[in-house]
Design a protein around this motif. Sequence first.
Motif, PDB file in Angstrom:
ATOM      1  N   ASP A 135       0.826  -1.207   0.000  1.00  9.38           N
ATOM      2  CA  ASP A 135       0.000   0.000   0.000  1.00  9.38           C
ATOM      3  C   ASP A 135       0.863   1.260   0.000  1.00  9.38           C
ATOM      4  O   ASP A 135       2.008   1.241   0.452  1.00  9.38           O
ATOM      5  N   ASP A 145       1.031   3.850   1.875  1.00  8.04           N
ATOM      6  CA  ASP A 145       0.812   4.506   3.165  1.00  8.04           C
ATOM      7  C   ASP A 145       2.025   4.236   4.055  1.00  8.04           C
ATOM      8  O   ASP A 145       2.988   3.602   3.631  1.00  8.04           O
ATOM      9  N   ALA A 146       1.961   4.714   5.289  1.00  5.98           N
ATOM     10  CA  ALA A 146       3.116   4.597   6.196  1.00  5.98           C
ATOM     11  C   ALA A 146       3.502   3.141   6.461  1.00  5.98           C
ATOM     12  O   ALA A 146       4.692   2.795   6.432  1.00  5.98           O
ATOM     13  N   SER A 147       2.524   2.276   6.709  1.00 11.93           N
ATOM     14  CA  SER A 147       2.864   0.873   6.998  1.00 11.93           C
ATOM     15  C   SER A 147       3.423   0.181   5.754  1.00 11.93           C
ATOM     16  O   SER A 147       4.333  -0.644   5.861  1.00 11.93           O
ATOM     17  N   GLU A 177       5.160   1.661   3.371  1.00  8.43           N
ATOM     18  CA  GLU A 177       6.525   2.168   3.187  1.00  8.43           C
ATOM     19  C   GLU A 177       7.495   1.535   4.187  1.00  8.43           C
ATOM     20  O   GLU A 177       8.639   1.254   3.850  1.00  8.43           O
ATOM     21  N   ARG A 198      -0.485   6.845  -5.594  1.00  6.20           N
ATOM     22  CA  ARG A 198      -0.739   7.203  -4.191  1.00  6.20           C
ATOM     23  C   ARG A 198      -2.200   7.567  -3.920  1.00  6.20           C
ATOM     24  O   ARG A 198      -2.675   7.421  -2.801  1.00  6.20           O
ATOM     25  N   LYS A 250      -4.117   4.692  -2.316  1.00  5.38           N
ATOM     26  CA  LYS A 250      -3.647   4.316  -0.980  1.00  5.38           C
ATOM     27  C   LYS A 250      -3.462   2.811  -0.788  1.00  5.38           C
ATOM     28  O   LYS A 250      -2.455   2.384  -0.283  1.00  5.38           O
ATOM     29  N   GLU A 251      -4.456   2.001  -1.148  1.00  6.78           N
ATOM     30  CA  GLU A 251      -4.385   0.559  -0.910  1.00  6.78           C
ATOM     31  C   GLU A 251      -4.411  -0.216  -2.219  1.00  6.78           C
ATOM     32  O   GLU A 251      -5.156   0.130  -3.137  1.00  6.78           O
TER      33      GLU A 251
END
Length: 121
Positions: free
Chosen positions: A60, A62-64, A66, A86, A89-90
């Motif tokens: 994804d 998102d932060a997790s 990355e 981006r 997101k998912e």
Amino acid sequence: MMVMILEKAIIVEGLSDRKRVAEIVKEPVDIICTNGTIGISRLDELVDELFERDVYILVDADASGEKLRRQFKRELPNARHLYIDRKYKEVASVPYRDLASVLMAANIDVRGEFLEKEGLP
């Protein structure tokens, strides 16, 4: 019982990502789900399991995702990183056609009908 080891493996975060990719991919490929995070022992197992295979990281935007990507860059430096736009997101929310294009650009055989499809199912 003989276990067949597939040449290609795609690492994704969630079960919905795995399902989405499995629908699109035409060739035999191992789709590995990390369930969002991955511990050191599981990461070590994966590194051993994926040695000498073509590995693709599709997480994804998102932060997790990355964080996982950084872990895999360290532990599997030869893996190919695939990126989604981006704005989605998912991975599971990327339109079929866009996701099929990302996979096809990485030399992964996709079902032709998904290059035609617009939007979500």
